[in-house]
Scaffold this motif. Structure first.
Motif, PDB file in Angstrom:
ATOM      1  N   ASP B  47       1.006  -1.451   0.264  1.00 28.18           N
ATOM      2  CA  ASP B  47      -0.279  -0.033   0.684  1.00 28.18           C
ATOM      3  C   ASP B  47       0.426   1.425   0.127  1.00 28.18           C
ATOM      4  O   ASP B  47       0.299   2.476  -0.436  1.00 28.18           O
ATOM      5  CB  ASP B  47      -0.396   0.174   1.194  1.00 28.18           C
ATOM      6  N   HIS B  48       2.205   0.939   0.602  1.00 26.43           N
ATOM      7  CA  HIS B  48       2.886   2.363   0.665  1.00 26.43           C
ATOM      8  C   HIS B  48       4.138   2.263   0.189  1.00 26.43           C
ATOM      9  O   HIS B  48       5.508   3.163   0.432  1.00 26.43           O
ATOM     10  CB  HIS B  48       3.420   2.522   2.407  1.00 26.43           C
ATOM     11  N   LEU B  49       4.176   1.000  -0.713  1.00 24.71           N
ATOM     12  CA  LEU B  49       5.534   1.657  -1.377  1.00 24.71           C
ATOM     13  C   LEU B  49       5.493   1.039  -2.505  1.00 24.71           C
ATOM     14  O   LEU B  49       4.609   0.181  -2.970  1.00 24.71           O
ATOM     15  CB  LEU B  49       6.251  -0.035  -0.923  1.00 24.71           C
ATOM     16  N   TYR B  50       5.887   1.910  -3.481  1.00 30.99           N
ATOM     17  CA  TYR B  50       6.183   1.361  -4.758  1.00 30.99           C
ATOM     18  C   TYR B  50       7.003   2.140  -5.474  1.00 30.99           C
ATOM     19  O   TYR B  50       8.287   2.116  -5.375  1.00 30.99           O
ATOM     20  CB  TYR B  50       5.038   3.262  -5.414  1.00 30.99           C
ATOM     21  N   LEU B  51       6.961   1.606  -6.932  1.00 30.96           N
ATOM     22  CA  LEU B  51       8.771   0.771  -7.824  1.00 30.96           C
ATOM     23  C   LEU B  51       8.588   1.301  -8.852  1.00 30.96           C
ATOM     24  O   LEU B  51       7.661   1.309  -9.863  1.00 30.96           O
ATOM     25  CB  LEU B  51       8.856  -0.946  -7.805  1.00 30.96           C
ATOM     26  N   PRO B 114       6.640   2.904   7.160  1.00 34.05           N
ATOM     27  CA  PRO B 114       5.025   2.323   8.525  1.00 34.05           C
ATOM     28  C   PRO B 114       5.284   2.453   9.794  1.00 34.05           C
ATOM     29  O   PRO B 114       4.299   2.954  10.060  1.00 34.05           O
ATOM     30  CB  PRO B 114       5.174   0.439   7.672  1.00 34.05           C
ATOM     31  N   LYS B 115       6.448   2.826  10.023  1.00 32.18           N
ATOM     32  CA  LYS B 115       6.607   2.976  10.815  1.00 32.18           C
ATOM     33  C   LYS B 115       6.800   4.633  11.630  1.00 32.18           C
ATOM     34  O   LYS B 115       5.985   4.874  12.609  1.00 32.18           O
ATOM     35  CB  LYS B 115       8.583   2.199  11.843  1.00 32.18           C
ATOM     36  N   THR B 116       7.959   5.090  11.070  1.00 34.46           N
ATOM     37  CA  THR B 116       8.035   7.002  11.625  1.00 34.46           C
ATOM     38  C   THR B 116       6.952   7.731  10.524  1.00 34.46           C
ATOM     39  O   THR B 116       6.605   8.469  10.846  1.00 34.46           O
ATOM     40  CB  THR B 116       9.251   7.025  10.622  1.00 34.46           C
ATOM     41  N   ARG B 117       6.246   7.075   9.656  1.00 36.08           N
ATOM     42  CA  ARG B 117       5.284   7.733   8.070  1.00 36.08           C
ATOM     43  C   ARG B 117       6.031   9.102   7.830  1.00 36.08           C
ATOM     44  O   ARG B 117       5.878   9.877   7.184  1.00 36.08           O
ATOM     45  CB  ARG B 117       4.342   8.368   9.544  1.00 36.08           C
ATOM     46  N   GLN B 118       7.591   8.690   7.814  1.00 42.53           N
ATOM     47  CA  GLN B 118       8.642   9.785   6.868  1.00 42.53           C
ATOM     48  C   GLN B 118       8.831   8.916   5.343  1.00 42.53           C
ATOM     49  O   GLN B 118       8.212   7.371   5.437  1.00 42.53           O
ATOM     50  CB  GLN B 118       9.612   9.990   7.037  1.00 42.53           C
ATOM     51  N   PRO B 119       8.140  10.327   4.712  1.00 43.96           N
ATOM     52  CA  PRO B 119       8.333   9.431   2.220  1.00 43.96           C
ATOM     53  C   PRO B 119      10.037  10.098   2.889  1.00 43.96           C
ATOM     54  O   PRO B 119      10.484  10.205   3.767  1.00 43.96           O
ATOM     55  CB  PRO B 119       7.842  11.649   2.345  1.00 43.96           C
ATOM     56  N   GLY B 193      -1.804   6.602   4.361  1.00 50.82           N
ATOM     57  CA  GLY B 193      -3.449   6.193   3.998  1.00 50.82           C
ATOM     58  C   GLY B 193      -4.202   5.771   3.108  1.00 50.82           C
ATOM     59  O   GLY B 193      -5.265   6.104   2.663  1.00 50.82           O
ATOM     60  N   LYS B 194      -3.477   6.953   2.215  1.00 51.30           N
ATOM     61  CA  LYS B 194      -4.533   7.064   0.330  1.00 51.30           C
ATOM     62  C   LYS B 194      -3.259   7.267  -0.587  1.00 51.30           C
ATOM     63  O   LYS B 194      -2.360   8.166  -0.088  1.00 51.30           O
ATOM     64  CB  LYS B 194      -5.415   8.471   0.777  1.00 51.30           C
ATOM     65  N   VAL B 195      -3.565   6.812  -1.648  1.00 50.55           N
ATOM     66  CA  VAL B 195      -3.208   6.847  -2.874  1.00 50.55           C
ATOM     67  C   VAL B 195      -4.109   7.191  -4.070  1.00 50.55           C
ATOM     68  O   VAL B 195      -5.053   6.647  -3.989  1.00 50.55           O
ATOM     69  CB  VAL B 195      -2.450   5.580  -3.261  1.00 50.55           C
TER      70      VAL B 195
END
Lengths: 233, 205
Positions: B47-51, B114-119, B193-195
């Protein structure tokens, strides 16, 4: 050129038991006592290191060993088998680090070490390991304590005792253990648990202690052990 | 003819304020001829990781599939989502394993820890040398043009909408100056939480 048996030496008995594993567990129970206690802010592992003669140089060989910055290990059973698993565990941890550039989580290490132990119950021409391991670690901001058996089974413990007198040790711990235990008290309790089955006088040379907390894992030096022993005298 | 420009393509990722943008063009060509206009080069790993991958198309597919395999097993074994930094290490290792017969790709990673919510954004070369800049990463046949556009348009701490505009304009104008890239574009804006995924109206040439 190595000639290997192609068949396993660990086979089922009619009752469904793997007797080789039972015997391996006997070897563990005949070994020197070891103890592990998980506190709210760390884990302590300890073992008796009694030598048969005063001629032994106790400080050259250690039972409590470090695997990574955050993970340590102790055992009950056969020393040489322990050394093999120790080397494997260290390698597993480094292979993980090479791939992920991250320290191996304790549970992952335990699962992989247990896998190794299980392989030796189902491979050609080998026997199971004659040790039970107590692996302690601190990651994910919390402490972990695991036992790995010769069968390849692993258990997560709050507190446990292995080796000679482990039943008495566990009973003792059941009475003494609480979830709010802090590391200092846990070390205290670990020493007392060892004392239950100790014949003779305990000093800094015939027991070993290891601690894992948020700063990582370390084996305690003789003077630190002495301080703890003094506080229970 | 270079193997890296055989199929053409472009990829870009940018950091914003608690959000990231990752975009690619849609062209799939065989040298001069365009044979596909819907070849997305961005693959979600979770969900939060794009390649994003540019380079030889078959290697793009192979590497993204191998990584997905790897990541899925990791998440099952470790019972947790992989962090973008760890993913970068996995990717780097995977590419370096083929040091003397490499995958002809240039990857780009965009994710939220996922832990620190940093980009988090990063890119590698084809043999896995990692790069973790603070602003943007670009790869593809028009990398030079992309660098120019990003350098001019990017500024720190952009909100998702502004980041989307910035990323889109950088990509569109760069691929318009390159024969091997273009024919449409897709942009993903990733927040916690949103893409949001949008296709851009581009010059179809």
């Amino acid at each position: 050129m190595s000639e290997r048996y192609s068949f396993s030496l660990t086979t089922f008995s009619p009752s469904g038991k793997l007797v080789q594993i039972e015997y391996a567990l006997n070897a563990v129970t005949a070994g020197a006592p070891s103890v592990g206690i998980k506190a709210s802010n760390g884990v302590v592992i300890a073992a008796e290191k009694k030598q048969k003669s005063i001629l032994y140089d106790e400080n050259s060989i250690h039972k409590v060993e470090q695997i990574t910055e955050n993970i340590g290990m102790i055992y009950s059973g056969m020393g040489p088998d322990y050394r093999v698993l120790l080397a494997r565990a260290r390698k597993i941890a480094q292979v993980y680090y090479r791939r992920y550039q991250e320290s191996i989580p304790t549970i992952q290490l335990v699962q992989q070490v247990s896998n190794v132990m299980q392989e030796y119950t189902q491979s050609g021409g080998v026997r199971p390991f004659g040790v039970s391991l107590l692996i302690c670690g601190f990651d994910n901001e919390r402490p972990y304590l695991f036992q790995c058996d010769p069968s390849g089974a692993y258990f997560a413990w709050k507190a446990t005792a292995l080796g000679k007198n482990h039943l008495n040790g566990k009973t003792f711990l059941e009475k003494r253990y609480s979830d709010e235990l802090e590391l200092e008290d846990a070390v205290h309790t670990a020493i007392l648990t060892l004392k239950e089955s100790f014949e003779g006088v305990m000093d800094e040379n015939n027991i070993e202690l290891g601690i894992a907390d948020e700063k990582g894992f370390r084996r305690l030096g003789p003077s630190e052990v002495n301080d703890y022993l003094a506080s229970i005298a | 003819m270079s193997i890296m420009s055989y199929n053409g393509g472009a990829c870009i990722a940018m950091k914003g304020r608690n959000c990231i943008a990752i975009a690619s063009d849609l062209r799939f060509g065989i040298q001069g001829q365009t044979v596909g206009m819907d070849f997305e080069k961005i693959f979600p790993m979770n969900d939060h990781l794009y390649l994003g991958l540019t380079g030889l198309a078959s290697d793009i597919l192979t590497v993204s599939e191998r990584l997905e395999f790897h990541i899925k097993l990791y998440e099952l074994r470790e019972n947790r989502k992989i962090s973008p930094k760890t993913f970068l290490s996995v990717l780097s290792n995977l590419l370096y394993e083929k040091r003397f017969g490499p995958y002809f790709i240039e990857p780009v990673i965009a994710g939220i820890d996922p832990k620190t919510r940093q980009p988090f954004i990063a890119s590698c070369d084809l043999i896995g040398c990692p790069m973790e800049p603070e602003d943007f990463v670009v790869t593809g046949t028009c990398a030079t043009q992309l660098y120019g556009m990003c350098e001019a348009l990017w500024k720190p701490d952009m909100q998702p909408d502004e980041l989307f505009e910035c990323c889109s304009q950088a990509l569109l104008n760069a691929v318009d100056r390159d024969a091997g890239s273009g024919w449409g574009a897709v942009v993903h804006i990733i927040e916690v939480g949103k893409v949001t995924t949008r296709r851009l109206k581009a010059r179809m040439d």
